[in-house]
Structure formats: structure tokens, C-alpha cells
Design a protein around this motif. Structure first.
Motif, short mmCIF file in Angstrom:
data_model
loop_
_atom_site.label_atom_id
_atom_site.label_comp_id
_atom_site.label_asym_id
_atom_site.label_seq_id
_atom_site.Cartn_x
_atom_site.Cartn_y
_atom_site.Cartn_z
N THR A 153 0.83 -1.19 0.00
CA THR A 153 0.00 0.00 0.00
C THR A 153 0.87 1.25 0.00
OG1 THR A 153 -1.75 -1.15 1.22
CG2 THR A 153 -1.79 1.26 1.24
N PHE A 154 0.57 2.16 -0.91
CA PHE A 154 1.29 3.43 -1.01
C PHE A 154 0.31 4.57 -0.79
CE2 PHE A 154 3.49 0.35 -3.63
CZ PHE A 154 4.83 0.56 -3.33
N LEU A 155 0.72 5.56 -0.03
CA LEU A 155 -0.08 6.75 0.24
C LEU A 155 0.62 7.94 -0.41
CD1 LEU A 155 -0.78 6.13 4.05
CD2 LEU A 155 -2.07 5.28 2.06
N ARG A 156 -0.08 8.63 -1.29
CA ARG A 156 0.52 9.74 -2.04
C ARG A 156 0.01 11.07 -1.49
NH1 ARG A 156 3.32 10.15 -6.72
NH2 ARG A 156 3.05 11.98 -8.05
N LEU A 157 0.90 11.84 -0.86
CA LEU A 157 0.51 13.08 -0.20
C LEU A 157 1.37 14.26 -0.67
CD1 LEU A 157 0.24 11.62 3.41
CD2 LEU A 157 -1.60 11.89 1.74
N LEU A 158 1.94 14.16 -1.86
CA LEU A 158 2.86 15.18 -2.34
C LEU A 158 2.22 16.56 -2.46
CD1 LEU A 158 4.76 13.19 -5.12
CD2 LEU A 158 5.51 13.68 -2.80
N ALA A 159 0.94 16.60 -2.83
CA ALA A 159 0.27 17.89 -3.06
C ALA A 159 -0.29 18.50 -1.77
CB ALA A 159 -0.85 17.72 -4.07
N ASP A 160 -0.24 17.76 -0.67
CA ASP A 160 -0.82 18.25 0.59
C ASP A 160 0.23 19.01 1.39
OD1 ASP A 160 -3.61 16.90 0.81
OD2 ASP A 160 -2.28 15.31 0.12
N LYS A 161 -0.09 20.24 1.77
CA LYS A 161 0.84 21.03 2.58
C LYS A 161 0.85 20.55 4.03
CE LYS A 161 0.54 25.16 -0.29
NZ LYS A 161 0.22 26.62 -0.35
N ASP A 162 -0.31 20.20 4.55
CA ASP A 162 -0.40 19.71 5.93
C ASP A 162 -0.30 18.18 5.89
OD1 ASP A 162 -0.98 19.02 8.53
OD2 ASP A 162 -2.73 20.34 8.71
N LYS A 163 0.91 17.69 5.88
CA LYS A 163 1.14 16.25 5.72
C LYS A 163 0.54 15.44 6.89
CE LYS A 163 3.81 17.00 2.11
NZ LYS A 163 3.35 16.76 0.73
N GLN A 164 0.66 15.97 8.09
CA GLN A 164 0.20 15.22 9.26
C GLN A 164 -1.30 14.95 9.21
OE1 GLN A 164 1.42 16.89 13.02
NE2 GLN A 164 -0.05 15.67 14.20
N ASN A 165 -2.08 15.98 8.97
CA ASN A 165 -3.53 15.80 8.90
C ASN A 165 -3.95 15.02 7.67
OD1 ASN A 165 -4.19 17.08 11.32
ND2 ASN A 165 -4.21 19.11 10.37
N ALA A 202 -3.37 11.36 8.41
CA ALA A 202 -4.39 10.82 9.31
C ALA A 202 -5.71 10.61 8.57
CB ALA A 202 -4.59 11.78 10.49
N SER A 203 -6.06 11.56 7.70
CA SER A 203 -7.31 11.47 6.96
C SER A 203 -7.31 10.30 5.99
CB SER A 203 -7.56 12.78 6.21
OG SER A 203 -8.72 12.68 5.40
N VAL A 204 -6.22 10.11 5.26
CA VAL A 204 -6.19 9.05 4.25
C VAL A 204 -6.14 7.68 4.91
CG1 VAL A 204 -3.67 8.83 3.91
CG2 VAL A 204 -5.22 8.50 1.98
N ILE A 205 -5.56 7.59 6.11
CA ILE A 205 -5.56 6.31 6.83
C ILE A 205 -6.97 5.95 7.27
CG2 ILE A 205 -4.80 5.18 8.95
CD1 ILE A 205 -2.13 6.65 8.64
N ARG A 206 -7.73 6.98 7.70
CA ARG A 206 -9.08 6.73 8.18
C ARG A 206 -10.05 6.42 7.04
NH1 ARG A 206 -8.10 11.36 11.32
NH2 ARG A 206 -9.42 12.55 9.87
#
Length: 260
Positions: A3-15, A18-22
């Protein structure tokens, strides 16, 4: 599967994490890492579909048969051997257009500089270092200079965020930064359309294994898979490329006049 989570475009990586995990969503990719090996070099491009990765197995690369991609000339002394075109006298028989990469521009780009290439670059070939060796890389380019210098083709910037290609007319030389692609002359307009398409850029990003800041080397562009086309498809693409070139050339001419 991994499983890969792609968050490159998100400035607030932490939130965002958490959101994509949920909740999951479009930023979650399930990929078998073995499938990466379908693309030469196995780039870590988890964000594309399996069908896209398979294109590198299903279709031949651009570089093959009558098509090829070449790296060009490094003069090793641009101050001596390169000029802007308006410095050259009207009866010029020594200076040739010099493709040096430039910046992002689809279909058409001005070629502002020329290079000394009289007698097949004799002056550059005789520019020696203190050990008696040729300063330029011209000694490595015998086959390229003989078969591809002064031939029409397509060139592009050395690096960029989005790939773009422009026409290079005949009687020009190309540089180590202004690499060129060659195909039968009657196919060049078709390839100009394809090189400037979004699918081609998408495959370039996949092959490079990154988005943005890609350096468009010979092996990268030559390795992009291309499908066979019908005569009607090729003709339609050729017409679109000619239209794109004409519009871009007109805009460039208008801009030149406005600054005159």
C-alpha cells in the motif's frame, strides 16, 4: 501487495496522512512491487495503473528502426564558436543554427544562436588542449555528425516540469543540451504532435520515476513506448501539429514586433 499513500500535493502532511488512513480515497494505491519491473529500470511509479505499466511491454520504444534520439555537440568554448544570429553577416557560409535546449515551448521555438560548423566543424575539431587532445566532444560524434547534423528533427529543453518539443529545420546543428529525435521526414509532423501530447508527457514522468524536475536524456525519450498508427491517424496528427506550429510561430512573430 503493498500500500502506497501519495501526499505530495498536501501542505499539511500530518492531517492529510491521518485522513487518508481513516477514509482512504484516491491517494491510496495498492501495487504489487513486481509490476515495477515491466518498465525498464523499474522506476518507483506506484501512482500509475497496471495497464499503463504494461505499455512498456506491449509496444516498441520510439528509438528503433528508422527512429532514433541523439545527443549533440559540446563546443567546449561557446564564447569562441557560438554567436547570436544577428551578429552574422548576410553572406554567411560558416555559421549554422544551433539547437541548445531553451525553455518550455510546444511545437515552435526561435533558435537565437548559431555555431561555427564550416568544413564539418574543422575549427572545433582543431581546438586542442595542452595535451594535444580535442577539447570538444566532437571526436565522439563521428556517426552522429555524419548522419544527423544538418537534418530536420525535433528537440526539447534539457529539463522541465512538463515535456515539450519543437521543430528543428534542416541545416542546423544540435548540442549536448539540445538533444534531437529523428524519424523519416514525412513522419516528423506526426511525432511532433505525439511528443507534445499529455499521454507522452505522462509516460515520460512514469519512465523517469518522478513528477517535475525531469532531465530529458536520450535514453529517457528514446525509451518511451509508441503504438502503430493508421494512415488516417497519422494524417490527423500531422494536421494538428502543423496548426499548433503555425499558431505558435504567429504568436512569436507578434511578440517580436511588439518589442521592436
Amino acid at each position: 501487495m503493498t500500500t502506497f499513500l501519495r501526499l505530495l500535493a498536501d501542505k499539511d502532511k500530518q492531517n492529510a496522512l491521518a485522513s487518508v488512513i481513516r477514509t482512504g480515497g484516491d491517494n491510496v494505491f495498492e501495487v504489487d512491487p513486481v509490476s515495477f519491473f515491466q518498465v525498464p529500470g523499474a522506476p518507483f511509479a506506484y501512482w500509475v495503473s497496471e495497464a499503463v505499466r504494461q505499455t512498456f511491454k506491449r509496444f516498441p520504444a520510439f528509438d528503433g528502426g528508422e527512429r532514433t534520439v541523439k545527443q549533440g555537440l559540446a563546443t567546449a568554448d561557446d564564447f569562441r564558436f557560438v554567436r547570436v544570429w544577428w551578429e552574422i553577416p548576410g553572406d554567411n557560409q560558416r555559421w549554422y543554427g544551433f539547437a541548445k535546449g531553451g525553455s518550455f515551448s510546444r511545437f515552435y521555438a526561435d533558435m537565437p544562436v548559431v555555431v561555427s560548423w564550416a568544413s564539418d566543424g574543422a575549427e572545433i575539431k582543431n581546438n586542442l588542449n595542452e595535451k594535444g587532445g580535442i577539447r570538444s566532444n566532437v571526436w565522439m560524434l563521428r556517426e552522429t555528425a555524419t548522419n544527423y547534423f544538418l537534418q530536420p528533427g525535433l528537440t526539447w529543453p534539457l529539463r522541465g516540469i512538463t515535456f515539450s518539443a519543437q521543430v528543428v529545420p534542416k541545416d542546423c546543428v544540435f548540442s549536448v543540451a539540445g538533444k534531437m529525435a529523428f524519424a523519416p521526414e514525412n513522419e516528423l509532423e506526426t511525432w511532433l504532435a505525439i511528443f507534445n501530447s499529455r499521454p507522452f508527457d505522462y509516460l515520460v514522468r512514469l519512465f523517469a520515476g518522478k513528477v517535475g524536475g525531469v532531465q530529458y536524456e536520450v535514453g529517457l525519450i528514446g525509451g518511451i513506448p509508441v503504438a502503430a498508427m493508421s494512415g488516417d491517424q497519422s494524417l490527423q496528427l500531422s494536421k494538428l501539429a502543423r496548426r499548433g506550429w503555425s499558431i505558435k510561430r504567429t504568436l512569436a512573430s507578434t511578440e517580436e514586433k511588439s518589442h521592436a
